[in-house]
Design a protein around this motif. Structure first.
Motif, PDB file in Angstrom:
ATOM      1  N   ARG A 191     -25.628 -30.235 -21.767  1.00 11.79           N
ATOM      2  CA  ARG A 191     -26.413 -29.244 -22.499  1.00 11.79           C
ATOM      3  C   ARG A 191     -27.258 -28.498 -21.483  1.00 11.79           C
ATOM      4  N   ASN A 192     -27.850 -27.385 -21.893  1.00 10.95           N
ATOM      5  CA  ASN A 192     -28.686 -26.653 -20.941  1.00 10.95           C
ATOM      6  C   ASN A 192     -29.828 -25.935 -21.639  1.00 10.95           C
ATOM      7  N   MET A 193     -30.809 -25.595 -20.868  1.00 10.70           N
ATOM      8  CA  MET A 193     -31.930 -24.777 -21.339  1.00 10.70           C
ATOM      9  C   MET A 193     -32.537 -24.074 -20.127  1.00 10.70           C
ATOM     10  N   PRO A 194     -33.304 -23.009 -20.344  1.00  9.34           N
ATOM     11  CA  PRO A 194     -34.001 -22.380 -19.221  1.00  9.34           C
ATOM     12  C   PRO A 194     -34.962 -23.385 -18.591  1.00  9.34           C
ATOM     13  N   LEU A 195     -34.977 -23.460 -17.270  1.00  9.86           N
ATOM     14  CA  LEU A 195     -35.844 -24.419 -16.583  1.00  9.86           C
ATOM     15  C   LEU A 195     -37.315 -24.135 -16.871  1.00  9.86           C
ATOM     16  N   LEU A 196     -37.677 -22.868 -16.992  1.00  9.15           N
ATOM     17  CA  LEU A 196     -39.067 -22.503 -17.296  1.00  9.15           C
ATOM     18  C   LEU A 196     -39.501 -23.091 -18.634  1.00  9.15           C
ATOM     19  N   LEU A 197     -38.597 -23.087 -19.614  1.00  7.30           N
ATOM     20  CA  LEU A 197     -38.898 -23.666 -20.922  1.00  7.30           C
ATOM     21  C   LEU A 197     -39.044 -25.181 -20.813  1.00  7.30           C
ATOM     22  N   GLY A 198     -38.171 -25.815 -20.048  1.00  7.53           N
ATOM     23  CA  GLY A 198     -38.254 -27.260 -19.866  1.00  7.53           C
ATOM     24  C   GLY A 198     -39.590 -27.678 -19.284  1.00  7.53           C
ATOM     25  N   TRP A 199     -40.061 -26.961 -18.291  1.00  6.51           N
ATOM     26  CA  TRP A 199     -41.372 -27.264 -17.698  1.00  6.51           C
ATOM     27  C   TRP A 199     -42.493 -27.103 -18.724  1.00  6.51           C
ATOM     28  N   PHE A 200     -42.390 -26.059 -19.548  1.00  5.73           N
ATOM     29  CA  PHE A 200     -43.429 -25.816 -20.548  1.00  5.73           C
ATOM     30  C   PHE A 200     -43.504 -26.959 -21.555  1.00  5.73           C
ATOM     31  N   LEU A 201     -42.353 -27.447 -21.982  1.00  2.28           N
ATOM     32  CA  LEU A 201     -42.325 -28.545 -22.949  1.00  2.28           C
ATOM     33  C   LEU A 201     -42.957 -29.803 -22.356  1.00  2.28           C
ATOM     34  N   VAL A 202     -42.669 -30.076 -21.099  1.00  2.00           N
ATOM     35  CA  VAL A 202     -43.262 -31.247 -20.444  1.00  2.00           C
ATOM     36  C   VAL A 202     -44.769 -31.047 -20.280  1.00  2.00           C
ATOM     37  N   ALA A 203     -45.184 -29.820 -19.935  1.00  2.00           N
ATOM     38  CA  ALA A 203     -46.613 -29.533 -19.778  1.00  2.00           C
ATOM     39  C   ALA A 203     -47.372 -29.794 -21.080  1.00  2.00           C
ATOM     40  N   ILE A 204     -46.754 -29.485 -22.216  1.00  2.56           N
ATOM     41  CA  ILE A 204     -47.393 -29.753 -23.510  1.00  2.56           C
ATOM     42  C   ILE A 204     -47.615 -31.252 -23.700  1.00  2.56           C
ATOM     43  N   PHE A 205     -46.620 -32.054 -23.350  1.00  2.00           N
ATOM     44  CA  PHE A 205     -46.759 -33.502 -23.491  1.00  2.00           C
ATOM     45  C   PHE A 205     -47.829 -34.047 -22.550  1.00  2.00           C
ATOM     46  N   ILE A 206     -47.941 -33.462 -21.361  1.00  2.00           N
ATOM     47  CA  ILE A 206     -49.001 -33.884 -20.431  1.00  2.00           C
ATOM     48  C   ILE A 206     -50.365 -33.532 -21.015  1.00  2.00           C
ATOM     49  N   TRP A 207     -50.477 -32.364 -21.625  1.00  2.00           N
ATOM     50  CA  TRP A 207     -51.739 -31.957 -22.252  1.00  2.00           C
ATOM     51  C   TRP A 207     -52.121 -32.917 -23.379  1.00  2.00           C
ATOM     52  N   ILE A 208     -51.141 -33.340 -24.164  1.00  2.00           N
ATOM     53  CA  ILE A 208     -51.408 -34.314 -25.233  1.00  2.00           C
ATOM     54  C   ILE A 208     -51.885 -35.634 -24.625  1.00  2.00           C
ATOM     55  N   ALA A 209     -51.216 -36.080 -23.559  1.00  2.00           N
ATOM     56  CA  ALA A 209     -51.620 -37.317 -22.887  1.00  2.00           C
ATOM     57  C   ALA A 209     -53.020 -37.180 -22.302  1.00  2.00           C
TER      58      ALA A 209
END
Length: 266
Positions: A191-209
């Motif tokens: 599967r694939n996604m834009p790398l910029l989007l992938g980083w953003f999704l991880v950044a959201i989880f870091i913000w929650i943590a």
């Protein structure tokens, strides 16, 4: 019907693999939250307990081969890089945040367990890279990515004295990685996604943590001194840049495989 079952199976496996990649970070966050409400050890400061627990858990992961030597090296590098930044950010002259509890294992205003919080991000990236067999499409020249993250790291310090260039750095990031896609394999199909989007999704989880960690009194920002408050969403920009810094550091020891080429041609 078979397609729906396969999709559901793939989603479940995706979640399981993500959880596996988050082992170290999840353990740290769990320890922080549990000890916030229950910590019965009188002879050892809570921060020191977290530091010792992180080391023991790392040894556990290595002994049982749940983590590779390469991933452990990533954690050490992140710990060193992060501690330098922590010493600066928590200095009396800067005071971006503080650690309100007592500790023995520490340097200056920084308890030593803090480096592991950043290492958890590096550990996650290194592990998820291996578990999902990452490959890339239109990945930029590594030399430019290294120059970019050097600028990001310097800006974490310099913006206290000169202009904050984070938005320029984010613009350059968008320009450099605009066409980059990350390909990941859950079962058999990539599967694939834009790398910029992938980083953003991880950044959201870091913000929650981050919100959970500040609620657990692990560290506090100046506006949280008189009581906990939600960390502003604006902090996402900092976590996004940290995500990029972490990713490029991991790319220095992991092969950036081109999706368009067979594995034996990498």
């Amino acid at each position: 019907m078979a397609t729906i079952k396969y999709t559901i199976h793939e989603l479940i496996l995706f979640a399981v693999k993500q959880a596996h990649a988050c082992l170290f970070g999840g353990f740290l966050l769990a320890i922080m939250l549990v000890t916030r409400y229950w910590y019965p050890i009188d002879f050892l400061h809570r921060y020191d307990f977290i530091f010792i627990a992180a080391i023991v858990f790392q040894l556990f992961l290595l002994i049982f081969k749940l983590e590779t030597i390469k991933e452990a090296i990533v954690i050490i590098v992140f710990h060193l890089v992060a501690t330098v930044m922590e010493l600066f950010k928590t200095s009396d002259a800067i005071g971006s945040w503080s650690y309100p509890e007592a500790y023995v294992f520490g340097v200056g205003n920084v308890p030593l367990f803090t480096g592991f919080m950043y290492s958890a991000v590096g550990s996650y990236i290194a592990r998820v890279w291996r578990i999902f067999e990452f490959r890339y499409e239109n990945y930029p020249n590594k030399r430019w990515t290294i120059i970019l993250v050097i600028g990001i790291y310097v800006n974490f310090f310099s913006h206290h004295f000169i202009a904050d260039f984070r938005w320029l750095l984010l613009f350059i990031t968008g320009w450099l990685f605009f066409n980059t896609k990350i390909h990941f394999k859950i079962i058999k199909t990539y599967r694939n996604m834009p790398l910029l989007l992938g980083w953003f999704l991880v950044a959201i989880f870091i913000w929650i943590a981050e919100n959970l960690a500040t609620y657990a009194n692990i560290w506090i920002y100046p506006n949280q001194t008189n009581g906990w408050e939600l960390v502003p969403l604006a902090k996402l920009s900092s976590w996004y840049l940290l995500m990029l810094l972490s990713f490029v550091l991991v790319s220095l020891i992991n092969e950036v495989r081109d999706y368009s080429k067979p594995k034996n041609e990498q």
